[in-house]
Enzyme design. Structure first.
Site, short mmCIF file in Angstrom:
data_model
loop_
_atom_site.label_atom_id
_atom_site.label_comp_id
_atom_site.label_asym_id
_atom_site.label_seq_id
_atom_site.Cartn_x
_atom_site.Cartn_y
_atom_site.Cartn_z
N ASP A 45 -10.00 -32.79 39.36
CA ASP A 45 -9.19 -31.58 39.46
C ASP A 45 -10.08 -30.41 39.88
OD1 ASP A 45 -6.41 -30.28 38.43
OD2 ASP A 45 -8.09 -28.94 38.00
N TYR A 50 -12.51 -22.37 43.00
CA TYR A 50 -13.70 -22.80 42.27
C TYR A 50 -14.94 -22.82 43.19
CZ TYR A 50 -10.27 -24.65 38.82
OH TYR A 50 -9.24 -24.82 37.94
N LYS A 75 -5.88 -26.63 44.60
CA LYS A 75 -4.86 -25.60 44.34
C LYS A 75 -4.93 -24.48 45.36
CE LYS A 75 -5.82 -26.66 39.49
NZ LYS A 75 -7.29 -26.76 39.32
N HIS A 108 -1.49 -22.22 42.31
CA HIS A 108 -2.42 -22.03 41.19
C HIS A 108 -1.86 -21.08 40.12
CE1 HIS A 108 -7.04 -22.19 40.34
NE2 HIS A 108 -6.38 -22.06 39.22
P1 NAD Z 1 -12.36 -27.17 28.60
O1 NAD Z 1 -11.44 -26.91 27.48
O2 NAD Z 1 -12.39 -28.48 29.28
O3 NAD Z 1 -13.79 -26.76 28.05
C1 NAD Z 1 -14.95 -27.00 28.76
C2 NAD Z 1 -16.14 -26.76 27.84
O4 NAD Z 1 -16.05 -27.64 26.72
C3 NAD Z 1 -17.43 -27.13 28.54
O5 NAD Z 1 -18.00 -26.03 29.16
C4 NAD Z 1 -18.29 -27.65 27.41
O6 NAD Z 1 -19.04 -26.56 26.90
C5 NAD Z 1 -17.32 -28.09 26.37
N1 NAD Z 1 -17.32 -29.56 26.24
C6 NAD Z 1 -16.84 -30.47 27.13
N2 NAD Z 1 -16.98 -31.71 26.64
C7 NAD Z 1 -17.52 -31.58 25.42
C8 NAD Z 1 -17.91 -32.50 24.42
N3 NAD Z 1 -17.73 -33.81 24.59
N4 NAD Z 1 -18.47 -32.02 23.29
C9 NAD Z 1 -18.64 -30.71 23.10
N5 NAD Z 1 -18.29 -29.77 24.00
C10 NAD Z 1 -17.74 -30.22 25.16
O7 NAD Z 1 -12.12 -25.99 29.68
P2 NAD Z 1 -11.86 -25.88 31.23
O8 NAD Z 1 -13.00 -26.36 32.02
O9 NAD Z 1 -11.45 -24.47 31.45
O10 NAD Z 1 -10.59 -26.81 31.49
C11 NAD Z 1 -10.67 -28.13 32.05
C12 NAD Z 1 -10.21 -28.12 33.48
O11 NAD Z 1 -8.90 -27.54 33.59
C13 NAD Z 1 -11.05 -27.25 34.40
O12 NAD Z 1 -12.31 -27.80 34.70
C14 NAD Z 1 -10.12 -27.11 35.58
O13 NAD Z 1 -10.12 -28.29 36.34
C15 NAD Z 1 -8.79 -26.92 34.86
N6 NAD Z 1 -8.43 -25.49 34.71
C16 NAD Z 1 -7.34 -25.03 35.36
C17 NAD Z 1 -6.96 -23.71 35.26
C18 NAD Z 1 -5.75 -23.22 35.99
O14 NAD Z 1 -5.50 -22.00 36.01
N7 NAD Z 1 -4.94 -24.10 36.56
C19 NAD Z 1 -7.71 -22.81 34.47
C20 NAD Z 1 -8.82 -23.30 33.79
C21 NAD Z 1 -9.17 -24.65 33.91
#
Ligand code: NAD
Length: 278
Positions: A45, A50, A75, A108
């Protein structure tokens, strides 16, 4: 390990667990996505905003995987809703990804102040008809936005990708989605690390009961709720950990305890409100 798939309302299927690359630095993206593909991830994704679609594309090219083994989402960014801009935007994304067609293309954000999200959705319908993406959906759409795009185009999105984690469950949107066969994709599934999700008692207790980590427990909660989820990390060991969630099952009581973590007043949101992103 087999990652389960979810069937979308257009008949296509999507791996329920993937890898999201928001904030993966462009210079690190090829390495991180290559490691994810080696570990067994098959759903990536990303988004134009990004800035790392080229790194995703480089990793895909280097992987040697057949195109139909991979599911790639990107997106349409907010400043490209008008006129024929979505046509140029998808062409640019496809070129950067090195693909001829996406698996899923999303609007998006609705950017309601600009009042052009229905037009953007109509353009995505045309892009799918032109074969540039297999499925189309939206992101950050609230119920009124969803109702309006469906009323004005007659086409129901395959997914709505929204901020969703135990402190912010958006039940009005998930209920609407269930009633209209729209799949929910949880973004920020681990709360983006912005509150103490892993130390919360319902998560910690279930993790300890199953001998799994809190992150695995929360990912499992998303999967058992039926959500599509793609946690982000740049660390190989965490990518492996986040994929290792298919050997245990949370009980109904454990799910209910995590469900009950939501404060109920909307204060659990960790990122922007869709009405305010324009
Ligand atoms: P997330 O909730 O996945 O959090 C990511 C953070 O969690 C990482 O930086 C890391 O510090 C921590 N983490 C990950 N695995 C871990 C583990 N096993 N143990 C401990 N900590 C851990 O947040 P995100 O990246 O914002 O969301 C996931 C995905 O969703 C994004 O990468 C993106 O693809 C998508 N996203 C979309 C939108 C949108 O507006 N559509 C916005 C934000 C994110």
């Amino acid at each position: 390990m087999t990652i389960p798939t979810v069937t979308l309302n257009d008949g296509n299927s999507i791996p329920q667990l993937g890898y999201g690359v928001f904030k993966v630095p462009p210079a690190d993206t090829e390495r991180a996505v290559s490691e994810a593909l080696e570990l067994g991830y098959r759903h990536i994704d990303t988004a134009a905003i990004y800035g790392n679609e080229e790194g995703v594309g480089a990793a895909i090219a280097a992987s040697g995987l057949a195109r139909d083994e991979l599911f790639v989402t990107t997106k349409l960014w907010n400043d490209r809703h008008d006129g024929d801009e979505p046509n140029s935007a998808i062409a640019e994304s496809l070129a950067k990804l090195g693909l001829e067609r996406l698996d899923l293309y999303l609007v998006h954000w609705p950017t309601p102040a600009a009042d052009n999200y229905v037009h953007a959705w109509q353009k995505l319908i045309e892009l799918r008809e032109a074969g540039l993406t297999r499925s189309i959906g939206v992101s950050n759409h609230l119920v009124p936005h969803l109702e309006r795009i469906v009323a004005e185009t007659g086409v129901v999105p395959a997914v709505n990708q929204i901020e969703l984690h135990p402190a912010h469950q958006q039940r009005d949107i998930t209920d609407w989605a269930a009633a209209h066969d729209v799949k929910i994709e949880s973004w920020g599934p681990l709360g983006q690390g912005k509150y103490d999700l892993f130390g919360a008692e319902p998560v910690a207790a279930a993790a300890s009961a199953h001998g799994k980590t809190p992150a695995q427990t929360v990912i499992r909660w998303h999967l058992q709720k039926g959500f599509i989820v793609f946690p982000k990390s740049v660390r190989r060991e965490r990518l492996a950990e986040n994929l290792d969630v298919f050997d245990f099952e949370l009980s109904g009581a454990e799910i209910a305890a995590i469900d009950a973590m939501e404060p109920g007043d909307g204060s659990g949101r960790v990122s922007a409100h869709p009405a305010e992103v324009n």
